[in-house]
Design a protein around this motif. Structure first.
Motif, mmCIF file in Angstrom:
data_model
loop_
_atom_site.group_PDB
_atom_site.id
_atom_site.type_symbol
_atom_site.label_atom_id
_atom_site.label_comp_id
_atom_site.label_asym_id
_atom_site.label_seq_id
_atom_site.Cartn_x
_atom_site.Cartn_y
_atom_site.Cartn_z
ATOM 1 N N GLU A 184 0.831 -1.197 0.000
ATOM 2 C CA GLU A 184 0.000 0.000 0.000
ATOM 3 C C GLU A 184 0.871 1.254 0.000
ATOM 4 N N GLY A 185 1.886 1.274 0.856
ATOM 5 C CA GLY A 185 2.760 2.441 0.931
ATOM 6 C C GLY A 185 3.466 2.715 -0.379
ATOM 7 N N ALA A 186 3.914 1.655 -1.060
ATOM 8 C CA ALA A 186 4.579 1.831 -2.353
ATOM 9 C C ALA A 186 3.622 2.413 -3.382
ATOM 10 N N ALA A 187 2.367 1.937 -3.364
ATOM 11 C CA ALA A 187 1.372 2.470 -4.304
ATOM 12 C C ALA A 187 1.101 3.943 -4.027
ATOM 13 N N LEU A 188 1.015 4.303 -2.766
ATOM 14 C CA LEU A 188 0.735 5.690 -2.396
ATOM 15 C C LEU A 188 1.935 6.600 -2.650
ATOM 16 N N ALA A 189 3.134 6.074 -2.425
ATOM 17 C CA ALA A 189 4.337 6.898 -2.543
ATOM 18 C C ALA A 189 4.640 7.254 -3.985
ATOM 19 N N ASP A 190 4.251 6.368 -4.909
ATOM 20 C CA ASP A 190 4.465 6.643 -6.339
ATOM 21 C C ASP A 190 5.917 7.036 -6.611
ATOM 22 N N GLY A 191 6.847 6.252 -6.055
ATOM 23 C CA GLY A 191 8.260 6.512 -6.240
ATOM 24 C C GLY A 191 8.912 7.297 -5.121
ATOM 25 N N ALA B 172 4.550 8.205 2.911
ATOM 26 C CA ALA B 172 3.239 8.004 2.296
ATOM 27 C C ALA B 172 2.251 7.437 3.301
ATOM 28 N N LEU B 173 2.673 6.484 4.119
ATOM 29 C CA LEU B 173 1.786 5.913 5.140
ATOM 30 C C LEU B 173 1.476 6.934 6.229
ATOM 31 N N LEU B 174 2.439 7.759 6.558
ATOM 32 C CA LEU B 174 2.268 8.773 7.606
ATOM 33 C C LEU B 174 1.147 9.751 7.290
ATOM 34 N N GLN B 175 0.892 9.997 6.002
ATOM 35 C CA GLN B 175 -0.123 10.980 5.615
ATOM 36 C C GLN B 175 -1.525 10.598 6.061
ATOM 37 N N ASP B 176 -1.773 9.316 6.292
ATOM 38 C CA ASP B 176 -3.091 8.904 6.779
ATOM 39 C C ASP B 176 -3.367 9.420 8.186
ATOM 40 N N VAL C 180 7.153 -6.549 22.769
ATOM 41 C CA VAL C 180 6.747 -6.400 21.372
ATOM 42 C C VAL C 180 5.272 -6.710 21.130
ATOM 43 N N LEU C 181 4.632 -7.434 22.045
ATOM 44 C CA LEU C 181 3.218 -7.788 21.861
ATOM 45 C C LEU C 181 2.259 -6.855 22.592
ATOM 46 N N GLN C 182 2.735 -5.804 23.231
ATOM 47 C CA GLN C 182 1.841 -5.037 24.098
ATOM 48 C C GLN C 182 0.865 -4.133 23.355
ATOM 49 N N ASP C 183 1.193 -3.698 22.142
ATOM 50 C CA ASP C 183 0.345 -2.752 21.426
ATOM 51 C C ASP C 183 -0.436 -3.438 20.310
ATOM 52 N N VAL C 184 -1.655 -2.985 20.083
ATOM 53 C CA VAL C 184 -2.505 -3.532 19.036
ATOM 54 C C VAL C 184 -2.197 -2.947 17.664
ATOM 55 N N HIS C 185 -1.499 -1.836 17.597
ATOM 56 C CA HIS C 185 -1.421 -1.010 16.392
ATOM 57 C C HIS C 185 -0.916 -1.748 15.154
ATOM 58 N N TRP C 186 0.196 -2.447 15.261
ATOM 59 C CA TRP C 186 0.751 -3.093 14.075
ATOM 60 C C TRP C 186 -0.148 -4.218 13.576
ATOM 61 N N SER C 187 -0.844 -4.881 14.495
ATOM 62 C CA SER C 187 -1.735 -5.962 14.055
ATOM 63 C C SER C 187 -2.859 -5.437 13.178
ATOM 64 N N VAL C 188 -3.307 -4.210 13.420
ATOM 65 C CA VAL C 188 -4.391 -3.644 12.614
ATOM 66 C C VAL C 188 -3.866 -2.725 11.513
ATOM 67 N N GLY C 189 -2.557 -2.782 11.267
ATOM 68 C CA GLY C 189 -1.993 -2.095 10.108
ATOM 69 C C GLY C 189 -1.692 -0.632 10.296
ATOM 70 N N LEU C 190 -1.602 -0.148 11.532
ATOM 71 C CA LEU C 190 -1.424 1.281 11.764
ATOM 72 C C LEU C 190 0.045 1.681 11.731
ATOM 73 N N PHE C 191 0.722 1.394 10.633
ATOM 74 C CA PHE C 191 2.097 1.829 10.461
ATOM 75 C C PHE C 191 2.096 3.305 10.058
ATOM 76 N N GLY C 192 2.831 4.115 10.824
ATOM 77 C CA GLY C 192 2.800 5.559 10.643
ATOM 78 C C GLY C 192 2.009 6.265 11.722
ATOM 79 N N TYR C 193 1.353 5.510 12.579
ATOM 80 C CA TYR C 193 0.510 6.077 13.634
ATOM 81 C C TYR C 193 1.325 6.476 14.865
ATOM 82 N N PHE C 194 2.297 5.629 15.259
ATOM 83 C CA PHE C 194 2.983 5.839 16.533
ATOM 84 C C PHE C 194 3.602 7.225 16.699
ATOM 85 N N PRO C 195 4.254 7.805 15.686
ATOM 86 C CA PRO C 195 4.882 9.112 15.930
ATOM 87 C C PRO C 195 3.895 10.200 16.309
#
Length: 494
Positions: free
Chosen positions: A141-148, A154-158, A396-411
């Motif tokens: 998804e990130g590669a498609a959004l980044a368009d190079g 690209a993921l952070l923009q969400d 490493v298992l304490q947060d739900v975020h990566w399991s639901v695809g929220l890469f770019g959310y933590f910052p």
């Protein structure tokens, strides 16, 4: 132009209503759904995402936008803001194949249950294959959004439109050494006392609901439930929060509730005219987190408000192990070693976030693979906090975020703290008598100022502009660190 704008906004309001229904499915999954329904819910979420993706990438949106952007008549500020959001959403949606959007929704819905079971069993190996599948889809998804361009950006923009990893890394690079230096100072000083005793969990929930109302949460348009991971869900006139309880730690419940009330109050305060439009919700997760963190920390953990809370705690629970309001304030703000981000003290919280930010950037960039993630997590944790992770559920298992695809959310958690520092400085200038009200259990001067200067605008302005307009200054990490250094040096007599 008016006809095109009206048609576009009618379409957007329908899409917004459907998105609210999809959000309710996620809330139900976290709070009430039977465990055996996970696979079925995954298919339901995939179907909903398919409908939403089709609407968000509908060619009619492109045609309406082209007509409006070419029109000679000037747009009003609300119209222009709506078009800005719609253009951004449309341009992103058309880059992501429908197949990928639906597959992400299905896989992340199921992954949430796999993560929960692996966490309960302290078994990262049981979760790793599923996480690898999620990461593969997010990289695609990130590669498609980044368009190079940069995939992580690209993921952070969400979550934080306009932000870049370069900007965030510079800000966080300035934060981290000052945080670690302050932590080292505090660790050399005597620690305040802990609470003692057992605190009835039903009584905790009653107090939590009362405090939620004290902070302005409208329970006629919301509700408070329990979940493993506290969260806020919804916008407009249906905004729900969850919290959690532990018999030996009432602060977990109370401050999780205040935190989520900050999120929920933001959504409830957005102008009603914006309902179901792109402006009808918080403008970014960083700005959202600024509201939850200022409610929880600068207001809720202030000496003035904790003096009120001390009276409520002793009235409802009796002896709690601290003798007076002064000692209670120090106990509330006690710096303590711990593994869990959401239970961290205010000083160490951002170190937890920066760890996750650096690891997820490496994962997205293929500099780190899931097979090596647990080892990388444990090494970074020991370096930042000075002790070892004891088990995966505390690491490493304490947060739900990566399991639901929220890469770019933590910052956005640390960015929200930075924004909260800026807002708090401006709030104190605007409301010099705030402490008198807080000591009486009345946060309304603070929550009212935030509602007027931040919350009611929803998505009208860009994230950084929202903060700059409220404070009169460009956001920076300076006010947050000055607040933390002043507070904790005073607390620990440094």
């Amino acid at each position: 132009m008016t006809d095109a704008y009206d048609a576009l906004m009618e379409f957007e309001r329908e899409t917004g209503a459907i998105a609210h229904v999809a959000g309710r499915l996620s809330w139900d999954q976290e709070t009430m759904m039977p465990r055996g329904a996970a696979a079925q819910r995954g298919e339901e979420m995939a179907a909903m995402e398919g409908v939403l993706h089709a609407r968000r990438s509908d060619p009619r949106i492109g045609a309406w936008l082209a007509t409006l952007e070419a029109a000679p008549e000037p747009l009003g500020p609300v119209q222009a803001a709506n078009l800005r959001h719609i253009r951004r959403s449309y341009d992103r949606a058309v880059k992501v194949p429908a197949r990928l959007a639906a597959e992400l929704a299905r896989v992340t819905s199921v992954a949430q249950g796999v993560w929960a079971e692996a966490r309960a069993e302290d078994d990262f190996a049981a979760f790793a294959p599923t996480l690898s599948q999620v990461l593969k889809l997010k990289r695609e998804e990130g590669a498609a959004l980044a368009d190079g361009g940069d995939v992580y950006d690209a993921l952070l923009q969400d979550y934080e439109p306009g932000a870049t990893a370069e900007q965030l890394s510079a800000m966080f690079g300035a934060l981290r050494p000052r945080l670690k230096a302050l932590l080292d100072e505090v660790r050399g000083a005597p620690a305040p006392a802990r609470l003692s005793g057992t605190f009835d969990e039903d009584a905790q929930m009653r107090l939590a609901r009362d405090i939620a109302k004290t902070f302005g949460y409208d329970l006629t348009r919301g509700r408070v439930d329990k979940a493993v991971h506290p969260f806020s869900s919804g916008s407009g006139n249906d905004v729900r929060i969850t919290t959690r309880t532990a018999a030996d730690d009432p602060f977990n419940c109370l401050y999780s509730t205040i935190h989520e009330v900050g999120h929920a109050s933001y959504e409830q305060a957005v102008a009603q005219d914006y309902l179901f439009t792109p402006l009808g919700q918080g403008v970014s997760m960083g700005v959202h987190e600024s509201q939850s963190r200022i409610y929880e920390n600068q207001i809720g953990r202030s000496q003035a408000f904790t003096s009120y809370l001390f009276g409520e705690m002793t009235r409802r629970f009796g002896e709690i192990g601290v003798p007076d309001a002064e000692a209670f304030y120090r106990t509330v703000n006690r710096v303590h070693d711990g593994y869990i981000r959401t239970e961290s003290d205010e000083l160490q919280y951002n170190l937890h976030v920066l760890l996750r930010y650096d690891l997820e950037r490496a994962l997205v960039a293929k500099e780190l693979e899931v097979a090596d993630l647990e080892e990388a997590w444990n090494a970074r944790f020991a370096a930042d906090f000075g002790f070892a992770v004891d088990r995966p559920s505390n690491g490493v298992l304490q947060d739900v975020h990566w399991s639901v695809g929220l890469f770019g959310y933590f910052p956005t958690y640390s960015l929200g703290n930075v924004y909260a520092g800026c807002l708090h400085a401006a709030l104190r200038r605007a409301e010099p008598g705030l402490d008198s009200a807080l000591a009486a259990g009345d946060p309304s001067p603070a929550t009212g100022w935030l509602r007027e200067n931040v919350q009611r605008h929803g998505g009208l302005f860009e994230p950084r502009d929202t903060i700059a307009r409220a404070t009169g200054e460009a956001p920076s990490e300076g006010p947050l660190m000055e607040y933390l250094e002043t507070k904790f040096r005073d607390l620990y007599a440094l």
